[in-house]
Design a protein around this motif. Structure first.
Motif, PDB file in Angstrom:
ATOM      1  N   GLN A 130      46.471   7.367  15.066  1.00  0.00           N
ATOM      2  CA  GLN A 130      47.575   8.033  14.375  1.00  0.00           C
ATOM      3  C   GLN A 130      47.277   8.041  12.881  1.00  0.00           C
ATOM      4  N   ARG A 131      47.285   9.226  12.283  1.00  0.00           N
ATOM      5  CA  ARG A 131      47.074   9.361  10.846  1.00  0.00           C
ATOM      6  C   ARG A 131      48.248  10.161  10.280  1.00  0.00           C
ATOM      7  N   VAL A 132      48.595   9.911   9.025  1.00  0.00           N
ATOM      8  CA  VAL A 132      49.786  10.504   8.416  1.00  0.00           C
ATOM      9  C   VAL A 132      49.409  11.268   7.158  1.00  0.00           C
ATOM     10  N   THR A 133      49.893  12.500   7.083  1.00  0.00           N
ATOM     11  CA  THR A 133      49.906  13.262   5.843  1.00  0.00           C
ATOM     12  C   THR A 133      51.366  13.616   5.607  1.00  0.00           C
ATOM     13  N   LEU A 134      51.909  13.158   4.491  1.00  0.00           N
ATOM     14  CA  LEU A 134      53.318  13.400   4.174  1.00  0.00           C
ATOM     15  C   LEU A 134      53.405  14.026   2.792  1.00  0.00           C
ATOM     16  N   VAL A 135      53.972  15.231   2.750  1.00  0.00           N
ATOM     17  CA  VAL A 135      54.072  16.002   1.515  1.00  0.00           C
ATOM     18  C   VAL A 135      55.531  16.366   1.280  1.00  0.00           C
ATOM     19  N   THR A 136      56.023  16.114   0.077  1.00  0.00           N
ATOM     20  CA  THR A 136      57.314  16.651  -0.341  1.00  0.00           C
ATOM     21  C   THR A 136      57.050  17.603  -1.494  1.00  0.00           C
ATOM     22  N   PHE A 137      57.950  18.563  -1.676  1.00  0.00           N
ATOM     23  CA  PHE A 137      57.664  19.597  -2.668  1.00  0.00           C
ATOM     24  C   PHE A 137      58.942  20.214  -3.197  1.00  0.00           C
ATOM     25  N   ASN A 138      58.820  20.780  -4.374  1.00  0.00           N
ATOM     26  CA  ASN A 138      59.822  21.671  -4.957  1.00  0.00           C
ATOM     27  C   ASN A 138      59.080  22.593  -5.905  1.00  0.00           C
ATOM     28  N   SER A 139      59.782  23.383  -6.662  1.00  0.00           N
ATOM     29  CA  SER A 139      59.104  24.350  -7.525  1.00  0.00           C
ATOM     30  C   SER A 139      58.392  23.703  -8.695  1.00  0.00           C
ATOM     31  N   ALA A 140      58.707  22.452  -9.005  1.00  0.00           N
ATOM     32  CA  ALA A 140      58.069  21.772 -10.133  1.00  0.00           C
ATOM     33  C   ALA A 140      56.771  21.078  -9.744  1.00  0.00           C
ATOM     34  N   HIS A 141      56.713  20.533  -8.545  1.00  0.00           N
ATOM     35  CA  HIS A 141      55.510  19.809  -8.150  1.00  0.00           C
ATOM     36  C   HIS A 141      55.477  19.557  -6.648  1.00  0.00           C
ATOM     37  N   THR A 142      54.274  19.218  -6.168  1.00  0.00           N
ATOM     38  CA  THR A 142      54.052  18.788  -4.798  1.00  0.00           C
ATOM     39  C   THR A 142      53.586  17.343  -4.855  1.00  0.00           C
ATOM     40  N   THR A 143      54.164  16.494  -4.024  1.00  0.00           N
ATOM     41  CA  THR A 143      53.795  15.085  -4.004  1.00  0.00           C
ATOM     42  C   THR A 143      53.171  14.757  -2.651  1.00  0.00           C
ATOM     43  N   TRP A 144      51.944  14.257  -2.690  1.00  0.00           N
ATOM     44  CA  TRP A 144      51.251  13.805  -1.484  1.00  0.00           C
ATOM     45  C   TRP A 144      51.507  12.303  -1.360  1.00  0.00           C
ATOM     46  N   HIS A 145      52.487  11.934  -0.542  1.00  0.00           N
ATOM     47  CA  HIS A 145      52.801  10.521  -0.355  1.00  0.00           C
ATOM     48  C   HIS A 145      51.719   9.838   0.474  1.00  0.00           C
ATOM     49  N   TYR A 146      51.258  10.543   1.510  1.00  0.00           N
ATOM     50  CA  TYR A 146      50.155  10.062   2.344  1.00  0.00           C
ATOM     51  C   TYR A 146      49.240  11.240   2.633  1.00  0.00           C
ATOM     52  N   ASP A 147      47.956  10.961   2.654  1.00  0.00           N
ATOM     53  CA  ASP A 147      46.954  12.008   2.858  1.00  0.00           C
ATOM     54  C   ASP A 147      45.919  11.496   3.852  1.00  0.00           C
ATOM     55  N   ASN A 148      46.122  11.834   5.118  1.00  0.00           N
ATOM     56  CA  ASN A 148      45.216  11.418   6.189  1.00  0.00           C
ATOM     57  C   ASN A 148      45.102   9.893   6.240  1.00  0.00           C
ATOM     58  N   THR A 149      46.210   9.221   6.082  1.00  0.00           N
ATOM     59  CA  THR A 149      46.261   7.766   6.000  1.00  0.00           C
ATOM     60  C   THR A 149      46.462   7.167   7.387  1.00  0.00           C
ATOM     61  N   PRO A 150      45.689   6.139   7.763  1.00  0.00           N
ATOM     62  CA  PRO A 150      45.942   5.471   9.052  1.00  0.00           C
ATOM     63  C   PRO A 150      47.395   4.995   9.112  1.00  0.00           C
ATOM     64  N   ALA A 151      48.021   5.188  10.262  1.00  0.00           N
ATOM     65  CA  ALA A 151      49.447   4.888  10.411  1.00  0.00           C
ATOM     66  C   ALA A 151      49.789   3.472   9.970  1.00  0.00           C
ATOM     67  N   MET A 152      48.968   2.508  10.340  1.00  0.00           N
ATOM     68  CA  MET A 152      49.296   1.124  10.036  1.00  0.00           C
ATOM     69  C   MET A 152      49.104   0.790   8.562  1.00  0.00           C
ATOM     70  N   SER A 153      48.539   1.709   7.796  1.00  0.00           N
ATOM     71  CA  SER A 153      48.408   1.510   6.346  1.00  0.00           C
ATOM     72  C   SER A 153      49.567   2.133   5.576  1.00  0.00           C
ATOM     73  N   THR A 154      50.486   2.790   6.295  1.00  0.00           N
ATOM     74  CA  THR A 154      51.633   3.399   5.624  1.00  0.00           C
ATOM     75  C   THR A 154      52.749   2.380   5.465  1.00  0.00           C
ATOM     76  N   LYS A 155      53.567   2.614   4.480  1.00  0.00           N
ATOM     77  CA  LYS A 155      54.772   1.814   4.248  1.00  0.00           C
ATOM     78  C   LYS A 155      55.928   2.796   4.058  1.00  0.00           C
ATOM     79  N   ASP A 156      57.128   2.321   4.247  1.00  0.00           N
ATOM     80  CA  ASP A 156      58.289   3.171   4.017  1.00  0.00           C
ATOM     81  C   ASP A 156      58.307   3.614   2.554  1.00  0.00           C
ATOM     82  N   LEU A 157      58.828   4.815   2.322  1.00  0.00           N
ATOM     83  CA  LEU A 157      58.973   5.327   0.963  1.00  0.00           C
ATOM     84  C   LEU A 157      60.070   4.568   0.231  1.00  0.00           C
TER      85      LEU A 157
END
Length: 194
Positions: A31-58
């Motif tokens: 399991q790998r995670v890519t998590l992106v949030t965005f608006n017109s000002a910027h895009t934030t890559w919270h996780y980019d192809n990150t192993p699931a167990m290396s993720t933490k809650d935002l």
């Protein structure tokens, strides 16, 4: 997502927790995670192809919705980046959650997004679109060539219910991948209890 910022924030963390749980339940699936949030000002890559167990809650400061909705640009950049890191054998689940329609993209068009999704669906990619009840979610999904869609009421109860349903659907998806039984098209969000 400003109206439901707290609920969306909690739901994203619940989704991250579910992905970590699926990694533990199905250790043969990476399991790998890519998590992106965005608006017109910027895009934030919270996780980019990150192993699931290396993720933490935002943290709350990691998610501050505002501005316009460059939906095509966010989808195009995220999907193309994930595509560059996967093989034809990988199973990929893409979940798009929005409270607005496209209104400010500069690089990607609907036709480019649709062509990319149509191509990737022929591989082991599953796309889902979740949108608020102020949108025509079904029409939006069809315009992207996305078969799996869910509409939710933009309030505390509706948002919590949506993330709960998304969690159950994600669990069924992982089970189907583990058992090598494909989910039938259009039934990703099917609730067995309804």
């Amino acid at each position: 997502m400003g109206i439901i910022q707290q609920q969306a924030f909690s739901g994203m963390n619940e989704t991250l927790q579910t992905v970590r749980q699926m990694q533990q339940k199905y250790p043969e699936q990476e399991q790998r995670v890519t998590l992106v949030t965005f608006n017109s000002a910027h895009t934030t890559w919270h996780y980019d192809n990150t192993p699931a167990m290396s993720t933490k809650d935002l943290r709350k400061e990691d998610y501050q919705p505002n501005g316009c909705t460059p939906l095509y640009d966010a989808m195009g950049s995220a999907i193309s980046k994930v595509n560059a890191m996967t093989t034809d054998r990988d199973h990929v689940l893409v979940t798009v959650i929005t409270d607005g329609e496209e209104n400010s993209s500069r690089e990607w068009t609907l036709q480019l997004i649709r062509s990319m999704i149509e191509k990737l669906k022929k591989q082991n990619w599953t796309f889902t679109l979740i949108g608020t009840d102020n949108l025509d979610v079904e029409s939006m999904a069809h315009s992207f060539a996305i078969d799996e869609h869910l509409e939710f009421h933009q309030d505390d109860r509706g948002t919590r219910s949506m993330f709960e349903r998304e969690r159950r659907s994600r669990e069924r998806y992982n089970e189907s991948v583990s058992r090598r039984i494909p989910l039938l098209k259009g039934l990703f969000f099917k609730d067995d209890d309804k």
